[in-house]
Design a protein around this motif. Structure first.
Motif, PDB file in Angstrom:
ATOM      1  N   VAL A 111      59.284  16.998  60.248  1.00 53.02           N
ATOM      2  CA  VAL A 111      58.343  16.498  61.255  1.00 53.02           C
ATOM      3  C   VAL A 111      56.915  16.959  60.924  1.00 53.02           C
ATOM      4  N   ILE A 112      56.783  18.228  60.532  1.00 46.67           N
ATOM      5  CA  ILE A 112      55.433  18.779  60.375  1.00 46.67           C
ATOM      6  C   ILE A 112      54.804  18.427  59.024  1.00 46.67           C
ATOM      7  N   PHE A 113      55.607  18.374  57.968  1.00 48.70           N
ATOM      8  CA  PHE A 113      55.068  18.154  56.625  1.00 48.70           C
ATOM      9  C   PHE A 113      54.170  16.901  56.526  1.00 48.70           C
ATOM     10  N   PRO A 114      54.641  15.730  56.989  1.00 46.98           N
ATOM     11  CA  PRO A 114      53.777  14.542  56.838  1.00 46.98           C
ATOM     12  C   PRO A 114      52.470  14.670  57.620  1.00 46.98           C
ATOM     13  N   GLY A 115      52.510  15.374  58.760  1.00 47.34           N
ATOM     14  CA  GLY A 115      51.285  15.555  59.541  1.00 47.34           C
ATOM     15  C   GLY A 115      50.268  16.400  58.786  1.00 47.34           C
ATOM     16  N   ILE A 116      50.752  17.457  58.151  1.00 47.09           N
ATOM     17  CA  ILE A 116      49.835  18.322  57.385  1.00 47.09           C
ATOM     18  C   ILE A 116      49.267  17.547  56.185  1.00 47.09           C
ATOM     19  N   GLN A 117      50.112  16.747  55.554  1.00 44.77           N
ATOM     20  CA  GLN A 117      49.628  15.946  54.414  1.00 44.77           C
ATOM     21  C   GLN A 117      48.540  14.970  54.864  1.00 44.77           C
ATOM     22  N   LEU A 118      48.747  14.372  56.037  1.00 45.47           N
ATOM     23  CA  LEU A 118      47.750  13.423  56.552  1.00 45.47           C
ATOM     24  C   LEU A 118      46.436  14.147  56.850  1.00 45.47           C
ATOM     25  N   LEU A 119      46.549  15.332  57.442  1.00 48.82           N
ATOM     26  CA  LEU A 119      45.343  16.114  57.757  1.00 48.82           C
ATOM     27  C   LEU A 119      44.594  16.480  56.472  1.00 48.82           C
ATOM     28  N   LYS A 120      45.355  16.934  55.474  1.00 44.99           N
ATOM     29  CA  LYS A 120      44.727  17.299  54.190  1.00 44.99           C
ATOM     30  C   LYS A 120      43.982  16.111  53.603  1.00 44.99           C
ATOM     31  N   ARG A 121      44.661  14.966  53.639  1.00 47.05           N
ATOM     32  CA  ARG A 121      44.058  13.757  53.060  1.00 47.05           C
ATOM     33  C   ARG A 121      42.765  13.390  53.802  1.00 47.05           C
ATOM     34  N   ALA A 122      42.783  13.547  55.123  1.00 44.36           N
ATOM     35  CA  ALA A 122      41.578  13.238  55.903  1.00 44.36           C
ATOM     36  C   ALA A 122      40.456  14.232  55.555  1.00 44.36           C
ATOM     37  N   LEU A 123      40.836  15.513  55.463  1.00 46.70           N
ATOM     38  CA  LEU A 123      39.801  16.535  55.239  1.00 46.70           C
ATOM     39  C   LEU A 123      39.262  16.545  53.812  1.00 46.70           C
ATOM     40  N   GLU A 124      39.968  15.845  52.924  1.00 44.60           N
ATOM     41  CA  GLU A 124      39.472  15.745  51.544  1.00 44.60           C
ATOM     42  C   GLU A 124      38.384  14.672  51.411  1.00 44.60           C
ATOM     43  N   ARG A 125      38.250  13.830  52.444  1.00 42.10           N
ATOM     44  CA  ARG A 125      37.230  12.778  52.380  1.00 42.10           C
ATOM     45  C   ARG A 125      35.825  13.389  52.434  1.00 42.10           C
ATOM     46  N   PRO A 126      34.873  12.819  51.677  1.00 38.88           N
ATOM     47  CA  PRO A 126      33.518  13.403  51.645  1.00 38.88           C
ATOM     48  C   PRO A 126      32.905  13.531  53.041  1.00 38.88           C
ATOM     49  N   GLN A 127      33.151  12.561  53.917  1.00 36.80           N
ATOM     50  CA  GLN A 127      32.526  12.616  55.254  1.00 36.80           C
ATOM     51  C   GLN A 127      33.060  13.774  56.099  1.00 36.80           C
ATOM     52  N   ALA A 128      34.181  14.393  55.642  1.00 40.63           N
ATOM     53  CA  ALA A 128      34.767  15.497  56.425  1.00 40.63           C
ATOM     54  C   ALA A 128      34.457  16.855  55.792  1.00 40.63           C
ATOM     55  N   ARG A 129      33.530  16.861  54.816  1.00 46.09           N
ATOM     56  CA  ARG A 129      33.321  18.092  54.041  1.00 46.09           C
ATOM     57  C   ARG A 129      32.978  19.292  54.943  1.00 46.09           C
ATOM     58  N   GLU A 130      32.030  19.094  55.865  1.00 47.81           N
ATOM     59  CA  GLU A 130      31.611  20.224  56.722  1.00 47.81           C
ATOM     60  C   GLU A 130      32.736  20.683  57.627  1.00 47.81           C
ATOM     61  N   LEU A 131      33.413  19.708  58.177  1.00 44.93           N
ATOM     62  CA  LEU A 131      34.499  19.990  59.117  1.00 44.93           C
ATOM     63  C   LEU A 131      35.628  20.755  58.436  1.00 44.93           C
ATOM     64  N   SER A 132      35.856  20.443  57.178  1.00 46.17           N
ATOM     65  CA  SER A 132      37.078  20.895  56.508  1.00 46.17           C
ATOM     66  C   SER A 132      37.109  22.384  56.180  1.00 46.17           C
ATOM     67  N   SER A 133      35.926  23.040  56.170  1.00 50.34           N
ATOM     68  CA  SER A 133      35.888  24.407  55.637  1.00 50.34           C
ATOM     69  C   SER A 133      36.783  25.379  56.409  1.00 50.34           C
ATOM     70  N   ARG A 134      37.061  25.064  57.673  1.00 49.00           N
ATOM     71  CA  ARG A 134      37.912  25.949  58.480  1.00 49.00           C
ATOM     72  C   ARG A 134      39.378  25.903  57.994  1.00 49.00           C
ATOM     73  N   PHE A 135      39.738  24.835  57.364  1.00 46.31           N
ATOM     74  CA  PHE A 135      41.149  24.617  57.036  1.00 46.31           C
ATOM     75  C   PHE A 135      41.418  24.582  55.527  1.00 46.31           C
ATOM     76  N   MET A 136      40.458  24.045  54.800  1.00 49.70           N
ATOM     77  CA  MET A 136      40.666  23.783  53.375  1.00 49.70           C
ATOM     78  C   MET A 136      39.930  24.824  52.521  1.00 49.70           C
ATOM     79  N   PRO A 137      40.406  25.099  51.313  1.00 50.07           N
ATOM     80  CA  PRO A 137      41.649  24.599  50.759  1.00 50.07           C
ATOM     81  C   PRO A 137      42.852  25.288  51.409  1.00 50.07           C
ATOM     82  N   VAL A 138      43.846  24.505  51.731  1.00 51.71           N
ATOM     83  CA  VAL A 138      45.020  25.023  52.426  1.00 51.71           C
ATOM     84  C   VAL A 138      45.625  26.197  51.665  1.00 51.71           C
ATOM     85  N   GLU A 139      45.732  26.050  50.362  1.00 54.17           N
ATOM     86  CA  GLU A 139      46.405  27.061  49.528  1.00 54.17           C
ATOM     87  C   GLU A 139      45.697  28.413  49.595  1.00 54.17           C
ATOM     88  N   VAL A 140      44.382  28.392  49.916  1.00 57.19           N
ATOM     89  CA  VAL A 140      43.623  29.642  50.004  1.00 57.19           C
ATOM     90  C   VAL A 140      43.680  30.190  51.437  1.00 57.19           C
TER      91      VAL A 140
END
Ligand SMILES: N[C@@H](CCC(=O)N[C@@H](CS)C(=O)NCC(=O)O)C(=O)O
Length: 219
Positions: free
Chosen positions: A163-192
């Motif tokens: 249930v959770i895996f596809p949601g996290i993948q979708l979030l990652k994909r959204a946060l990788e978009r250039p327009q989400a660059r500022e927003l993403s710093s709280r979460f990305m890179p996930v591995e870090v």
């Protein structure tokens, strides 16, 4: 009986069911519908699911929709390997964490993803920023679970991972978009930011049959 799955590329709900079918090594006929052609709203599909949404599973004459209901049906019908735990206690915890995800993470994650992909929200506004903070806090709880175990609940892959895996993948994909660059710093890179979560993403992606579940238009 033949299992048929009607699904759409990139649907996190459909992805759950694909993961379950592959994990249980069930043969199925895949019907990949094109959202752009409104194939999920065809008279045949509306006859199966009047809501015109995917996933829809047909097993012989039986039809089921709503992804969580499909996972539950599959587990009762085809119990090995189980995805709702091996004990009542494990089942209760799996369901609890799924309910928590659906109540506290999913609506916010959906708001972020549609804000990025459909451009229907101000990505630097309070609503999306607050949503990301809330998701990031919830992800911390999941990170805590995954720092102690390979899977979110118990010692095997279960419905909660599906249930959770596809949601996290979708979030990652959204946060990788250039327009989400500022927003993403709280979460990305996930591995870090969430190392155990990052390793779990790789673990799910290494499951047999995973490649067949990956959204074709994401490749
Ligand atoms: N709660 C449903 C959600 C299904 C859903 O919203 N699917 C989306 C794809 S991600 C859909 O079919 N949307 C088409 C539409 O609403 O027209 C489930 O868990 O299966």
């Amino acid at each position: 009986m033949t299992i048929e799955l009607f699904w759409g590329s990139g649907s996190p709900f459909a992805w759950r069911v694909l993961l379950a079918l592959e994990y249980k090594r069930l043969p199925y006929v895949s019907h990949l519908l094109q959202f752009s052609k409104q194939e999920h709203k065809s008279p045949q599909m509306l006859a199966l699911n009047p809501r015109g949404r995917v996933p829809v599973l047909k097993d012989g004459d039986y039809v089921c929709f709503e992804s969580l209901a499909i996972l539950y049906y599959l587990d009762l019908k085809y119990p090995q390997p189980p995805i709702f735990g091996r004990t009542p206690e494990e089942a209760g915890t799996i369901m609890r964490v799924i309910c928590e995800y659906q109540a506290y993470i999913e609506p916010r994650l959906t708001a972020i993803a549609s804000g990025v992909f459909q451009g229907n929200a101000d990505l630097s506004g309070d609503e999306i920023t607050d949503a990301l903070h809330a998701v990031a806090n919830e992800a911390r709880t999941i990170e805590g679970r995954l720092s102690k175990s390979d899977w979110i609940v118990g010692d095997a892959c279960s419905a909660v991972d599906m249930v959770i895996f596809p949601g996290i993948q979708l979030l990652k994909r959204a946060l990788e978009r250039p327009q989400a660059r500022e927003l993403s710093s709280r979460f990305m890179p996930v591995e870090v930011n969430y190392p155990s979560l990052g390793r779990w993403l790789a673990r799910v992606a290494a499951l047999p049959g995973y490649e067949r579940t990956y959204p074709p238009h994401w490749r």
